[in-house]
Design a protein around this motif. Structure first.
Motif, PDB file in Angstrom:
ATOM      1  N   ILE A 132       0.844  -1.202   0.000  1.00 18.10           N
ATOM      2  CA  ILE A 132       0.000   0.000   0.000  1.00 18.10           C
ATOM      3  C   ILE A 132       0.877   1.248   0.000  1.00 18.10           C
ATOM      4  O   ILE A 132       0.638   2.196  -0.751  1.00 18.10           O
ATOM      5  CB  ILE A 132      -0.961  -0.009   1.211  1.00 18.10           C
ATOM      6  CG1 ILE A 132      -2.025  -1.091   1.012  1.00 18.10           C
ATOM      7  CG2 ILE A 132      -1.607   1.354   1.406  1.00 18.10           C
ATOM      8  CD1 ILE A 132      -2.882  -1.349   2.223  1.00 18.10           C
ATOM      9  N   THR A 133       1.919   1.240   0.814  1.00 15.76           N
ATOM     10  CA  THR A 133       2.832   2.375   0.861  1.00 15.76           C
ATOM     11  C   THR A 133       3.554   2.548  -0.473  1.00 15.76           C
ATOM     12  O   THR A 133       3.732   3.670  -0.948  1.00 15.76           O
ATOM     13  CB  THR A 133       3.852   2.188   1.998  1.00 15.76           C
ATOM     14  OG1 THR A 133       3.138   2.009   3.219  1.00 15.76           O
ATOM     15  CG2 THR A 133       4.777   3.371   2.111  1.00 15.76           C
ATOM     16  N   GLY A 134       3.965   1.449  -1.082  1.00 15.38           N
ATOM     17  CA  GLY A 134       4.641   1.512  -2.369  1.00 15.38           C
ATOM     18  C   GLY A 134       3.765   2.046  -3.484  1.00 15.38           C
ATOM     19  O   GLY A 134       4.261   2.633  -4.454  1.00 15.38           O
ATOM     20  N   MET A 135       2.452   1.886  -3.349  1.00 17.22           N
ATOM     21  CA  MET A 135       1.523   2.361  -4.381  1.00 17.22           C
ATOM     22  C   MET A 135       1.045   3.790  -4.116  1.00 17.22           C
ATOM     23  O   MET A 135       0.310   4.348  -4.924  1.00 17.22           O
ATOM     24  CB  MET A 135       0.307   1.428  -4.467  1.00 17.22           C
ATOM     25  CG  MET A 135       0.638   0.013  -4.916  1.00 17.22           C
ATOM     26  SD  MET A 135       1.425  -0.035  -6.528  1.00 17.22           S
ATOM     27  CE  MET A 135       0.011   0.125  -7.564  1.00 17.22           C
ATOM     28  N   LEU A 136       1.463   4.417  -3.036  1.00 22.33           N
ATOM     29  CA  LEU A 136       1.054   5.794  -2.732  1.00 22.33           C
ATOM     30  C   LEU A 136       1.362   6.791  -3.854  1.00 22.33           C
ATOM     31  O   LEU A 136       0.602   7.743  -4.034  1.00 22.33           O
ATOM     32  CB  LEU A 136       1.687   6.272  -1.429  1.00 22.33           C
ATOM     33  CG  LEU A 136       1.001   5.803  -0.156  1.00 22.33           C
ATOM     34  CD1 LEU A 136       1.790   6.252   1.067  1.00 22.33           C
ATOM     35  CD2 LEU A 136      -0.421   6.289  -0.080  1.00 22.33           C
ATOM     36  N   PRO A 137       2.440   6.628  -4.624  1.00 21.98           N
ATOM     37  CA  PRO A 137       2.673   7.591  -5.707  1.00 21.98           C
ATOM     38  C   PRO A 137       1.540   7.691  -6.727  1.00 21.98           C
ATOM     39  O   PRO A 137       1.390   8.722  -7.377  1.00 21.98           O
ATOM     40  CB  PRO A 137       3.965   7.098  -6.359  1.00 21.98           C
ATOM     41  CG  PRO A 137       4.689   6.422  -5.236  1.00 21.98           C
ATOM     42  CD  PRO A 137       3.604   5.761  -4.429  1.00 21.98           C
ATOM     43  N   VAL A 138       0.705   6.673  -6.856  1.00 21.07           N
ATOM     44  CA  VAL A 138      -0.446   6.770  -7.764  1.00 21.07           C
ATOM     45  C   VAL A 138      -1.403   7.838  -7.238  1.00 21.07           C
ATOM     46  O   VAL A 138      -1.870   8.698  -7.992  1.00 21.07           O
ATOM     47  CB  VAL A 138      -1.161   5.409  -7.922  1.00 21.07           C
ATOM     48  CG1 VAL A 138      -2.417   5.552  -8.760  1.00 21.07           C
ATOM     49  CG2 VAL A 138      -0.231   4.380  -8.547  1.00 21.07           C
TER      50      VAL A 138
END
Length: 188
Positions: A132-138
């Motif tokens: 979830i943290t890794g996908m925050l840039p979306v």
């Protein structure tokens, strides 16, 4: 390596690739003719990435793991990510307008986090939260696209009526947008 650490690394890497590396590469090559030839409509690209992402992520749990494992899922995920980012970042016939890009990205952000919920439910909270943290840039990109759109609309509104400030009359009284376009009377 501890199994918990391995599952965190297995979810962090692909999430960061999909959310940061691929968009940076697509942005850098946004005028490339290759993007025009490979672009698909957003209505195809979004579900393709969401489903491929779920397959790749939940394959870590073993339930959907194809023969070959990550050697099969990761290239498919990266290809789907390229197709996903083309309507947002590249100059193609399938490029979305400002409103479309905002909707597309704000819709994608929670959909891409759904497999992480499955990972958390399967008893791997660190791996799920890492994804979830890794996908925050979306989501950050969605906010940036929205902010740029708002600022562009504001500049265009100012250019269209040079006598008026952004929302004030000549005497400084606040004017609603409809008032400024219509009668020119101060708003309430």
């Amino acid at each position: 390596m501890h199994p918990a650490h391995a599952s965190v690394a297995a979810t962090a890497g692909p999430a960061l690739l999909v959310a940061t590396v691929i968009p940076a590469a697509v942005h850098g090559l946004r005028r490339s003719p290759l993007g025009e030839r490979t672009a698909v409509p957003a209505a195809v690209a979004l579900p393709l990435l969401v489903l491929t992402h779920a397959w790749a992520v939940l394959g870590v749990l073993g339930a959907l793991r194809p023969p070959g494992g990550a050697l099969v899922t990761q290239p498919a995920l990266l290809a789907a990510a390229v197709l996903f980012w083309l309507p947002v970042l590249a100059r193609t016939r399938h490029r979305l307008d400002d409103a479309g890009r905002c909707l597309y990205l704000f819709l994608a952000a929670p959909l891409l986090d759904l497999p992480a919920v499955g990972i958390v439910a399967a008893g791997r909270p660190a791996a799920g939260l890492t994804m979830i943290t890794g996908m925050l840039p979306v989501g950050v990109t969605a906010a940036a696209v929205t902010w740029r759109w708002i600022n562009r609309e504001e500049r265009e509104a100012r250019a269209a009526s040079p006598g008026l400030g952004p929302a004030h009359s000549a005497n400084g009284a606040f004017i609603s947008r409809s008032s400024a376009e219509g009668t020119g009377k101060p708003g309430r």
